[in-house]
Write an enzyme that holds these catalytic residues in place. Structure first.
Site, PDB file in Angstrom:
ATOM      1  N   HIS A 133     220.538  97.965  67.120  1.00 27.52           N
ATOM      2  CA  HIS A 133     220.231  97.240  65.887  1.00 27.52           C
ATOM      3  C   HIS A 133     221.523  96.839  65.173  1.00 27.52           C
ATOM      4  CE1 HIS A 133     216.199  98.997  66.442  1.00 27.52           C
ATOM      5  NE2 HIS A 133     215.779  97.978  65.717  1.00 27.52           N
ATOM      6  N   LYS A 137     221.530  98.812  59.346  1.00 30.73           N
ATOM      7  CA  LYS A 137     220.334  99.658  59.463  1.00 30.73           C
ATOM      8  C   LYS A 137     220.631 101.059  58.925  1.00 30.73           C
ATOM      9  CE  LYS A 137     216.554 100.923  62.551  1.00 30.73           C
ATOM     10  NZ  LYS A 137     215.560 100.696  61.477  1.00 30.73           N
TER      11      LYS A 137
HETATM   12  N1  LIG Z   1     208.018  97.749  61.098  1.00 29.31           N
HETATM   13  C1  LIG Z   1     208.695  96.647  61.446  1.00 29.31           C
HETATM   14  O1  LIG Z   1     208.177  95.770  62.165  1.00 29.31           O
HETATM   15  C2  LIG Z   1     210.080  96.454  60.943  1.00 29.31           C
HETATM   16  C3  LIG Z   1     210.621  97.370  60.088  1.00 29.31           C
HETATM   17  N2  LIG Z   1     211.828  97.164  59.508  1.00 29.31           N
HETATM   18  C4  LIG Z   1     212.213  98.140  58.492  1.00 29.31           C
HETATM   19  O2  LIG Z   1     212.032  97.520  57.218  1.00 29.31           O
HETATM   20  C5  LIG Z   1     212.962  98.025  56.272  1.00 29.31           C
HETATM   21  C6  LIG Z   1     213.691  96.868  55.595  1.00 29.31           C
HETATM   22  O3  LIG Z   1     214.454  96.174  56.542  1.00 29.31           O
HETATM   23  P1  LIG Z   1     215.404  94.948  56.087  1.00 29.31           P
HETATM   24  O4  LIG Z   1     214.643  93.940  55.328  1.00 29.31           O
HETATM   25  O5  LIG Z   1     216.131  94.556  57.308  1.00 29.31           O
HETATM   26  O6  LIG Z   1     216.407  95.704  55.091  1.00 29.31           O
HETATM   27  P2  LIG Z   1     217.255  95.081  53.881  1.00 29.31           P
HETATM   28  O7  LIG Z   1     218.314  96.082  53.572  1.00 29.31           O
HETATM   29  O8  LIG Z   1     217.668  93.707  54.203  1.00 29.31           O
HETATM   30  O9  LIG Z   1     216.205  95.024  52.678  1.00 29.31           O
HETATM   31  C7  LIG Z   1     215.767  96.148  51.951  1.00 29.31           C
HETATM   32  C8  LIG Z   1     215.428  95.714  50.545  1.00 29.31           C
HETATM   33  O10 LIG Z   1     214.882  96.815  49.812  1.00 29.31           O
HETATM   34  C9  LIG Z   1     215.322  96.707  48.478  1.00 29.31           C
HETATM   35  N3  LIG Z   1     215.242  97.957  47.745  1.00 29.31           N
HETATM   36  C10 LIG Z   1     216.214  98.893  47.502  1.00 29.31           C
HETATM   37  N4  LIG Z   1     215.724  99.889  46.737  1.00 29.31           N
HETATM   38  C11 LIG Z   1     214.424  99.576  46.470  1.00 29.31           C
HETATM   39  C12 LIG Z   1     213.397 100.194  45.723  1.00 29.31           C
HETATM   40  N5  LIG Z   1     213.590 101.351  45.050  1.00 29.31           N
HETATM   41  N6  LIG Z   1     212.185  99.601  45.699  1.00 29.31           N
HETATM   42  C13 LIG Z   1     211.969  98.448  46.352  1.00 29.31           C
HETATM   43  N7  LIG Z   1     212.912  97.796  47.057  1.00 29.31           N
HETATM   44  C14 LIG Z   1     214.130  98.356  47.123  1.00 29.31           C
HETATM   45  C15 LIG Z   1     216.758  96.200  48.589  1.00 29.31           C
HETATM   46  O11 LIG Z   1     217.133  95.575  47.386  1.00 29.31           O
HETATM   47  C16 LIG Z   1     216.637  95.219  49.742  1.00 29.31           C
HETATM   48  O12 LIG Z   1     216.367  93.934  49.243  1.00 29.31           O
HETATM   49  C17 LIG Z   1     213.839  99.003  57.059  1.00 29.31           C
HETATM   50  O13 LIG Z   1     213.340 100.307  56.873  1.00 29.31           O
HETATM   51  C18 LIG Z   1     213.649  98.577  58.514  1.00 29.31           C
HETATM   52  O14 LIG Z   1     213.842  99.620  59.419  1.00 29.31           O
HETATM   53  C19 LIG Z   1     212.572  96.065  59.776  1.00 29.31           C
HETATM   54  C20 LIG Z   1     212.117  95.129  60.647  1.00 29.31           C
HETATM   55  C21 LIG Z   1     210.839  95.244  61.317  1.00 29.31           C
HETATM   56  O1  LIG Z   2     215.833  97.928  60.765  1.00 29.22           O
HETATM   57  C1  LIG Z   2     215.444  97.006  61.514  1.00 29.22           C
HETATM   58  O2  LIG Z   2     215.988  95.902  61.527  1.00 29.22           O
HETATM   59  C2  LIG Z   2     214.275  97.252  62.385  1.00 29.22           C
HETATM   60  N1  LIG Z   2     213.610  98.354  62.205  1.00 29.22           N
HETATM   61  C3  LIG Z   2     212.425  98.749  62.865  1.00 29.22           C
HETATM   62  C4  LIG Z   2     212.617 100.082  63.548  1.00 29.22           C
HETATM   63  O3  LIG Z   2     213.281 100.966  62.970  1.00 29.22           O
HETATM   64  O4  LIG Z   2     212.084 100.281  64.632  1.00 29.22           O
HETATM   65  C5  LIG Z   2     211.841  97.678  63.735  1.00 29.22           C
HETATM   66  C6  LIG Z   2     212.786  96.680  64.321  1.00 29.22           C
HETATM   67  O5  LIG Z   2     213.316  97.168  65.510  1.00 29.22           O
HETATM   68  C7  LIG Z   2     213.860  96.220  63.357  1.00 29.22           C
END
Ligand SMILES: NC(=O)C1=CN([C@@H]2O[C@H](COP(=O)(O)OP(=O)(O)OC[C@H]3O[C@@H](n4cnc5c(N)ncnc54)[C@H](O)[C@@H]3O)[C@@H](O)[C@H]2O)C=CC1
Ligand SMILES: O=C(O)C1=N[C@H](C(=O)O)C[C@H](O)C1
EC number: 1.17.1.8
Length: 237
Positions: A133, A137
């Site tokens: 990743h 992350k």
């Molecule tokens: N399940 C899935 O399909 C996927 C899961 N993810 C997960 O989603 C999460 C976010 O990923 P990204 O958008 O890449 O991260 P990012 O770091 O770009 O965005 C996270 C956002 O959360 C905000 N944030 C911080 N503190 C907060 C609070 N107290 N309340 C609400 N928002 C707050 C930040 O300001 C930021 O805008 C990660 O945990 C990642 O692992 C990411 C991609 C796919």
């Molecule tokens: O943090 C990410 O970007 C992603 N997080 C998810 C994970 O922890 O599996 C899903 C995806 O791979 C992207």
């Protein structure tokens, strides 16, 4: 559908783009603790949480208490998952958590389970998971790698859990690599002296994760209970 985005980072912004293209409305974008927003006074059909591990539990359970269904993709907070499920049930709300909302990854999960079943008892092969990743992350290993490991544990009588890097004989080793700009790559390999078998999923962008989350939100909107992405996909395909 009126959507609240809990977290407006890389994923929140991609989800917004897809939701608007599917004629939904974004009524709230949260980037800090949910207490600072008056969600009790707002009309919200569903909340989609892609935020940070330390914020997810509080933000999603506040939604349950305000009768707002939640789709959650945030990883790294799952020690509190069962508590969240209890609160959701108590409040008669609705919840889907998935470590990965991409349709392709959910197909990959099915392939992983099938291969794990076939490899059960093939003791010459050592199983290993690798995830790659982007460097921002916060959690390691990825939620998806943990799901893949749990699926293998269910099928393989000799494996009981997973471990980051150095694993004992009854554990599946997970290697986590961080390389700039990689959206998410997962490989499951079985290696013997003679040969290797590998299955791999590569996300080319975040579009697949975001589209899956919006499809899940559309599906969850008028439901009550605890669901998985498998429930969503089995009703669609
Ligand atoms: N399940 C899935 O399909 C996927 C899961 N993810 C997960 O989603 C999460 C976010 O990923 P990204 O958008 O890449 O991260 P990012 O770091 O770009 O965005 C996270 C956002 O959360 C905000 N944030 C911080 N503190 C907060 C609070 N107290 N309340 C609400 N928002 C707050 C930040 O300001 C930021 O805008 C990660 O945990 C990642 O692992 C990411 C991609 C796919
Ligand atoms: O943090 C990410 O970007 C992603 N997080 C998810 C994970 O922890 O599996 C899903 C995806 O791979 C992207």
């Amino acid at each position: 559908m009126k959507i609240a985005l809990l977290g407006y980072g890389k994923m929140g912004k991609t989800i917004e783009e897809i939701a608007l293209n599917r004629d939904h409305e974004i009524v709230l974008k949260i980037e800090e603790d949910i207490d600072t927003y008056e969600i009790d006074k707002m009309e919200i059909d569903v909340a989609i949480d892609f935020s940070v591990p330390k914020a997810a539990f509080k933000n999603i359970t506040t939604c349950f208490k305000n009768n707002i269904p939640v789709v959650c993709g945030t990883t790294g907070w799952l020690d509190d998952y069962e508590k969240a499920v209890e609160i959701c049930k108590k409040e008669d709300s609705a919840f889907i958590y998935a470590s990965n909302f991409s349709v392709g990854v959910n197909l990959f999960f099915e392939l992983n389970k099938k291969l794990a079943k076939m490899m059960n008892g093939m003791d010459d092969y050592a199983v290993e998971i690798e995830e790659i990743h982007h460097t921002q992350k916060q959690d390691a290993p990825s939620g998806t790698a943990i799901s893949l490991a749990q699926q293998i544990v269910t099928e393989n009588v000799k494996k009981n859990s997973w471990q980051l890097d150095h694993a004992a004989a009854d554990e599946i080793p997970i290697k986590a690599k961080r390389i700039e700009d990689v959206p998410g790559t997962h490989t499951v390999s079985y290696k013997s002296k003679i040969d290797s078998i590998e299955i791999m999923h590569t996300a080319n962008s975040r579009q697949g994760f975001a589209l899956g989350a919006v499809i899940a939100a559309e599906w969850l909107k008028d439901k009550k209970g605890i669901f998985t992405m498998q429930d969503v996909l089995s009703s669609q395909f």
